[in-house]
Design a protein around this motif. Structure first.
Motif, PDB file in Angstrom:
ATOM      1  N   CYS A  47       0.832  -1.211   0.000  1.00 26.59           N
ATOM      2  CA  CYS A  47       0.000   0.000   0.000  1.00 26.59           C
ATOM      3  C   CYS A  47       0.864   1.257   0.000  1.00 26.59           C
ATOM      4  O   CYS A  47       0.555   2.242  -0.674  1.00 26.59           O
ATOM      5  CB  CYS A  47      -0.933   0.005   1.200  1.00 26.59           C
ATOM      6  SG  CYS A  47      -0.069  -0.228   2.769  1.00 26.59           S
ATOM      7  N   GLN A  92      -7.873   6.604  -4.267  1.00 31.27           N
ATOM      8  CA  GLN A  92      -7.243   5.497  -3.514  1.00 31.27           C
ATOM      9  C   GLN A  92      -7.282   4.184  -4.279  1.00 31.27           C
ATOM     10  O   GLN A  92      -6.372   3.375  -4.166  1.00 31.27           O
ATOM     11  CB  GLN A  92      -7.949   5.311  -2.160  1.00 31.27           C
ATOM     12  CG  GLN A  92      -7.650   6.402  -1.161  1.00 31.27           C
ATOM     13  CD  GLN A  92      -8.824   7.334  -0.961  1.00 31.27           C
ATOM     14  OE1 GLN A  92      -9.914   7.092  -1.474  1.00 31.27           O
ATOM     15  NE2 GLN A  92      -8.636   8.412  -0.227  1.00 31.27           N
ATOM     16  N   CYS A  96      -2.991   3.783  -2.926  1.00 29.81           N
ATOM     17  CA  CYS A  96      -2.741   2.922  -1.754  1.00 29.81           C
ATOM     18  C   CYS A  96      -3.659   1.702  -1.720  1.00 29.81           C
ATOM     19  O   CYS A  96      -3.187   0.560  -1.612  1.00 29.81           O
ATOM     20  CB  CYS A  96      -2.896   3.752  -0.484  1.00 29.81           C
ATOM     21  SG  CYS A  96      -4.425   4.694  -0.389  1.00 29.81           S
ATOM     22  N   GLU A  97      -4.972   1.918  -1.841  1.00 33.19           N
ATOM     23  CA  GLU A  97      -5.908   0.799  -1.699  1.00 33.19           C
ATOM     24  C   GLU A  97      -5.807  -0.162  -2.878  1.00 33.19           C
ATOM     25  O   GLU A  97      -6.071  -1.355  -2.748  1.00 33.19           O
ATOM     26  CB  GLU A  97      -7.341   1.322  -1.542  1.00 33.19           C
ATOM     27  CG  GLU A  97      -7.525   2.068  -0.241  1.00 33.19           C
ATOM     28  CD  GLU A  97      -8.930   2.596  -0.017  1.00 33.19           C
ATOM     29  OE1 GLU A  97      -9.890   2.071  -0.625  1.00 33.19           O
ATOM     30  OE2 GLU A  97      -9.076   3.546   0.765  1.00 33.19           O
ATOM     31  N   CYS A 100      -3.355  -2.783  -1.849  1.00 34.04           N
ATOM     32  CA  CYS A 100      -3.562  -3.488  -0.572  1.00 34.04           C
ATOM     33  C   CYS A 100      -3.777  -4.983  -0.827  1.00 34.04           C
ATOM     34  O   CYS A 100      -4.613  -5.370  -1.656  1.00 34.04           O
ATOM     35  CB  CYS A 100      -4.770  -2.871   0.150  1.00 34.04           C
ATOM     36  SG  CYS A 100      -5.265  -3.767   1.616  1.00 34.04           S
ATOM     37  N   PRO A 108     -10.037  -4.065  -0.235  1.00 34.54           N
ATOM     38  CA  PRO A 108      -8.887  -3.493   0.463  1.00 34.54           C
ATOM     39  C   PRO A 108      -9.319  -2.786   1.743  1.00 34.54           C
ATOM     40  O   PRO A 108     -10.497  -2.460   1.925  1.00 34.54           O
ATOM     41  CB  PRO A 108      -8.337  -2.473  -0.543  1.00 34.54           C
ATOM     42  CG  PRO A 108      -9.483  -2.128  -1.417  1.00 34.54           C
ATOM     43  CD  PRO A 108     -10.340  -3.357  -1.485  1.00 34.54           C
TER      44      PRO A 108
END
Ligand code: FAD
Ligand code: SF4
Length: 458
Positions: A47, A92, A96-97, A100, A108
């Motif tokens: 992430c 996201q 980042c997500e 994940c 995520p």
């Protein structure tokens, strides 16, 4: 622990499409802690590599799990100065997500929502540690996310900082572009107020390039300048009738409503047409914001017209989903040919060319190709073009020895933001072209570090 993301409470679509209040309502403490428990605390967190500024995601989430909210908030601040804003508007799902590990088999972790949860608690903030005043002055041009991040970092490093802003208020696109129902103005104001408390001065209604050039700012005693003027010049569709009354550029339409409060006319001075049949051309976040605004202004038919299909739309999926739930209609595979005037001279319809998808182009997406003879007319009383923007032309007027590229964007070092004029730094959309809040913020942070090093040798 919830196996899937804790759903974010939202206003009912049939209620929210008539008001400008925020759609997503934010996590409660219980939801945030439960969501934090979903984090696997991976030893090599993918992430973090998805976040453009490498927020220490597992570390801040571990603190949320322990209900050490202050510790969690300060862990984010090590890398991102605007968690309440980025938590709301970062894409996201691609950042980042999108990386994940939980997302591979299920959903995520809701990293953005956890950031927002912390960012919305101003009581977690401590008085920032300020270096002693160093006697150096820096001018920041533009108060969007890039300018305000740079200003905050420099103020903390002991500089005397003045932000020059063309509008009468601060925040850039965060206030005049992104509508209240996605990002409340109060959240942005809190950031600006925080900077003022740190001693940053804001000079509003000040267009650098008109009111003073870079050379004049240096003569006034500034030791360095950070230029973050954004990319707000609209791109034309270049079709007949584009200048008809009630054909708008999205940025102009959104500014009228967001900043000038046209939705509250005549209480506020700026009117705008409240169309019943509104067509918006484009498929990005700006188009979504414009069409959802039109719906809230009372449109019976609010249509997104896009030259490819829904799958290729560059907007965030969540925005498309929200728009459709609010009653927005999607008209894929059309391209505007001409805006048609009615008896009163204002737009009354738009002629569109129907398209089909051909071979992929250089972006990897299938190219839209006109279907010969397939032309339709869509009735409308407002049409909005949201097909992108170009560099702010004031970059050239600011002067100094800054080099611009052939599209009018400022040439700046990727790592430091320094331009070809060693006294001037630049960042955000005016360097990268229209991008994202987090990238603009990251550029402001890097430039502040470079200015500090250059002026103080640290
Ligand atoms: P800006 O935010 O454009 O700020 C530039 C500022 O400089 C403005 O306030 C302007 O008035 C001022 N200025 C310009 N010229 C001068 C001058 N000569 N003198 C003084 N001041 C000047 N990004 C996301 O990550 N998520 C989203 O959901 C998202 N949605 C968006 C929706 C809309 C409608 C728009 C338009 C953009 C959206 N973006 C989104 C993109 C994001 O907002 C921008 O990438 C970001 O704001 C760029 O920041 P910036 O600081 O470079 O410039
Ligand atoms: Fe994700 Fe944006 Fe936060 Fe980075 S700043 S962790 S991309 S929400």
């Amino acid at each position: 622990m919830s196996p899937k993301k804790n759903p974010i409470p939202e206003q009912d679509p049939n209620v929210r499409n008539k008001n400008f209040e925020e759609v997503a309502l934010g996590y409660t403490v219980e939801m945030a802690v439960d969501e934090a428990n979903r984090c696997l605390n991976c030893p090599r967190p993918a992430c973090m590599s998805g976040c453009p500024v490498n927020v220490k995601i597992p570390q801040f989430i571990a603190r949320v799990r322990e209900q050490d909210f202050k510790g969690a908030y300060h862990k984010i601040l090590e890398d991102s100065s605007l968690p309440a804003i980025c938590g709301r508007v970062c894409p996201q799902e691609n950042q980042c997500e999108g990386k994940c590990i939980r997302g591979k088999k299920s959903e995520p972790v809701a990293i953005g929502q956890l950031e927002r949860f912390l960012g919305d608690r101003p009581e977690l903030a401590s008085t920032p540690k300020m270096a002693p005043k160093n006697g150096k002055k820096v001018a920041v041009v533009g108060s969007g996310p890039s300018g305000i991040t740079c200003a905050g970092e420099l103020a903390r490093n002991g500089f005397d900082v003045t932000v020059f802003e063309a509008f009468f208020t601060g925040g850039g696109v965060l206030v005049y572009g992104i509508p209240e129902f996605r990002l409340p103005k109060a959240v942005v104001k809190r950031e600006i107020d925080g900077l003022e408390d740190m001693g940053v001065k804001f000079e509003y209604n000040s267009v650098v390039g008109n009111m003073a050039t870079a050379e004049e700012l240096f003569e006034q005693g500034f030791d360095a300048i950070y230029v973050a003027t954004g990319a707000g010049l609209p791109k034309f569709l270049n079709v007949p009738g584009e200048n008809l009354p009630n054909v708008f550029f999205a940025n102009e339409y959104l500014t009228r409503v967001n900043l000038m409060k046209a939705n509250k006319f005549p209480e506020y001075d700026t009117p705008t047409k409240h169309g019943k049949n509104v067509v918006v051309f484009g498929g990005g976040n700006v188009a979504m914001d414009a069409v959802r605004t039109a719906k809230r202004l009372g449109a019976e038919h609010a249509i997104i017209a896009y030259r490819r299909t829904e799958d290729e739309m560059p907007c965030r999926r969540a925005e498309l989903h929200h728009a459709k739930a609010e009653g927005v209609e999607v008209l894929p595979l059309v391209s505007p040919l001409e805006f048609v005037a009615g008896e009163d001279g204002s737009v009354c319809a738009v002629k569109v060319q129907k398209m089909e998808l051909g071979e992929p182009d250089e972006s990897g997406r299938r190219r839209p190709v006109p279907i010969e003879g397939a032309i339709e007319e869509i009735p409308c009383d407002v049409a909005i073009s949201a097909i992108g923007t170009n560099a702010n032309p004031f970059a050239k007027k600011i002067g100094g020895k800054m080099e611009l590229n052939k599209w009018g964007y400022i040439v700046a070092d990727e790592e430091t933001g320094q331009t070809t004029d060693p006294r001037i730094w630049a960042g955000g959309d005016i360097v990268t072209g229209a991008a994202t809040v987090i990238l603009a913020m990251g550029a402001g942070k890097k430039a502040a570090a470079s200015i500090t090093k250059s002026l103080l040798g640290e």
